[in-house]
Motif scaffolding. Structure first.
Motif, PDB file in Angstrom:
ATOM      1  N   LEU A 109       0.817  -1.202   0.000  1.00 22.46           N
ATOM      2  CA  LEU A 109       0.000   0.000   0.000  1.00 22.46           C
ATOM      3  C   LEU A 109       0.858   1.262   0.000  1.00 22.46           C
ATOM      4  O   LEU A 109       2.019   1.236   0.400  1.00 22.46           O
ATOM      5  N   VAL A 110       0.240   2.345  -0.434  1.00 24.79           N
ATOM      6  CA  VAL A 110       0.863   3.669  -0.388  1.00 24.79           C
ATOM      7  C   VAL A 110      -0.024   4.580   0.453  1.00 24.79           C
ATOM      8  O   VAL A 110      -1.227   4.688   0.190  1.00 24.79           O
ATOM      9  N   PRO A 111       0.511   5.231   1.482  1.00 25.47           N
ATOM     10  CA  PRO A 111      -0.320   6.108   2.326  1.00 25.47           C
ATOM     11  C   PRO A 111      -0.911   7.264   1.518  1.00 25.47           C
ATOM     12  O   PRO A 111      -0.244   7.842   0.643  1.00 25.47           O
ATOM     13  N   ARG A 112      -2.149   7.575   1.825  1.00 17.53           N
ATOM     14  CA  ARG A 112      -2.769   8.743   1.193  1.00 17.53           C
ATOM     15  C   ARG A 112      -2.172  10.014   1.783  1.00 17.53           C
ATOM     16  O   ARG A 112      -1.903  10.104   2.975  1.00 17.53           O
ATOM     17  N   ARG A 127       5.031   4.888   6.363  1.00 21.66           N
ATOM     18  CA  ARG A 127       5.001   3.646   5.595  1.00 21.66           C
ATOM     19  C   ARG A 127       6.339   2.927   5.673  1.00 21.66           C
ATOM     20  O   ARG A 127       6.411   1.730   5.852  1.00 21.66           O
ATOM     21  N   SER A 238      -4.762   4.285   3.073  1.00 19.46           N
ATOM     22  CA  SER A 238      -3.772   3.926   2.064  1.00 19.46           C
ATOM     23  C   SER A 238      -4.473   3.405   0.810  1.00 19.46           C
ATOM     24  O   SER A 238      -5.648   3.012   0.858  1.00 19.46           O
ATOM     25  N   THR A 239      -3.746   3.401  -0.284  1.00 17.23           N
ATOM     26  CA  THR A 239      -4.257   2.849  -1.530  1.00 17.23           C
ATOM     27  C   THR A 239      -3.287   1.791  -2.050  1.00 17.23           C
ATOM     28  O   THR A 239      -2.072   1.880  -1.812  1.00 17.23           O
ATOM     29  N   GLU A 289      -6.028  -6.187   4.710  1.00 20.64           N
ATOM     30  CA  GLU A 289      -4.780  -5.478   5.015  1.00 20.64           C
ATOM     31  C   GLU A 289      -4.206  -5.921   6.354  1.00 20.64           C
ATOM     32  O   GLU A 289      -3.885  -5.084   7.193  1.00 20.64           O
TER      33      GLU A 289
END
Length: 391
Positions: A109-112, A127, A238-239, A289
């Protein structure tokens, strides 16, 4: 024809456990793990806890000899930027190209972030290990922090910052912390825990803007309140890390769309872990997740990759936990915010709750009640009627 072997893109738990399971299943071909991080794969859950608090400086999952003994190649410091599924090759950020026989997507995931906040110093996400160290450094010189978002990451960061002696305001647009995950009733008990430890919990309000000259100084809430801040932590979700798959033909929805074994829409391409949108037993797609889910997914995916039948089932009750202050908040099964919640124990600090859906036990959430939480595993797996559980 050269044997390109299996390329695993991602530098976390899912990548390492996939490689390990491949060797356990006696796959003898090349295995390459590709990561954009310079550190060998490491455990991420401690980043908002022990690492942030300065209690640990090492969370590496496996020592160097683990990879050497299993002939697993680590390609660190240059992540995947694109994949040509027709040519079965991955192009890395440094321009090099790796061919593959099979590809495993484990990018997580990538943090928003909030673009309107700009580039002010002192606004952090957590992250990577470096993110956690940077926040630790900020905290060492900070008196006041604002944590935006009271999900698990935000709550853990708030708890760690309080332990470091920082005054913390925890801001959450939902009615309570963790409301979207565990519902408002249990969320209020989590808010109680934070307030008891000196956190100023502001629920039901958002953030309008941040201000500062070079560095963040003020957070303005949607109700007009202005909060002084030396550091701001974003915990707004996250995305899935899927941008590098654009144009590849790999179907992406809420993550990489997979069947019930991790197989994607493109031959010889698989996905596992937080990035993977797996098909559940009931035919619906689900993306989990949680750290513990990776192991069960890998044990299903790897034998299938190798043309064998898996003896495992990914649909076992999910388990995850969150350490906040002196409590371990544990969640077993699939609790949802819309479930009927039965709070069966609450002493003002520790608690235990059963989640009912369609008349059966769907999940259990407990704080400081590890034996009772884990003791419900068989009942959740069996779909026990809630009447039997409540007695």
């Amino acid at each position: 024809m050269p044997d390109n072997g299996i390329v695993i893109v991602g530098g976390g738990l899912a990548a390492v456990r996939t490689a390990e399971e491949l060797r356990r299943e006696e796959y003898a071909g090349p295995i390459t793990i590709v990561s954009d991080e310079t550190r060998p794969p490491y455990d991420r859950p401690p980043l908002t806890k022990e690492v942030l608090r300065g209690e640990r400086d090492e969370t590496t999952l496996e020592p160097p000899e683990f990879y050497a003994e299993r002939n697993i190649t680590l390609r660190l410091g240059s992540g995947a930027r694109s994949v040509d599924t027709a040519a079965q090759s991955v192009t890395l950020a440094d321009g090099s190209v790796l061919g593959y026989d099979q590809l495993v997507i484990a990018t997580g995931l990538v943090p928003r972030r909030i673009p309107s906040f700009g580039d002010l110093d002192g606004i952090r996400v957590v992250r990577s290990f470096e993110d956690s160290l940077a926040l630790r450094d900020d905290a060492a010189g900070a008196d006041r922090a604002v944590v935006i978002g009271a999900g698990f990451i935000g709550c853990e960061a708030a708890a760690s910052l309080r332990k470091l002696g920082v005054d913390v305001v925890l801001v959450e647009p939902q009615p309570t912390p963790l409301a979207a995950v565990l519902g408002e009733q249990i969320g209020e008990l989590v808010a109680r825990l934070h307030r008891a430890n000196g956190v100023d919990v502001r629920s039901g309000v958002g953030v309008a803007e941040v201000r500062g000259s070079g560095r963040v100084e003020t957070v303005v809430l949607s109700d007009g309140t202005e909060l002084a801040a030396d550091v701001v932590v974003l915990g707004v979700g996250s995305t899935p890390a899927t941008e590098w798959l654009t144009g590849s033909g790999v179907e992406v929805g809420n993550g990489v769309v997979c069947d019930a074994t991790g197989r994607t829409s493109v031959p010889n391409v698989w996905a596992v872990g937080d990035v993977a949108f797996w098909r559940g037993r009931d035919g619906h797609q689900v993306r989990v997740e949680h750290w513990s889910n990776v192991v069960t997914q890998v044990r299903v995916m790897v034998p299938t990759m190798l043309g064998r039948e898996s003896l495992h089932d990914v649909a076992v009750p999910a388990y995850f936990w969150s350490d906040q202050y002196d409590l371990k908040i544990q969640c077993l099964g699939e609790p949802e915010a819309t479930d009927t919640v039965h709070l069966v124990e609450d002493d003002g600090h520790k608690f235990l709750a059963y989640y009912e859906r369609d008349g059966v036990l769907a999940g259990v959430v407990g704080a400081g009640r590890p034996g009772k939480v884990m003791g419900a595993r068989a009942k959740i797996a069996a779909g026990a009627p809630i009447s039997d559980v409540l007695g």
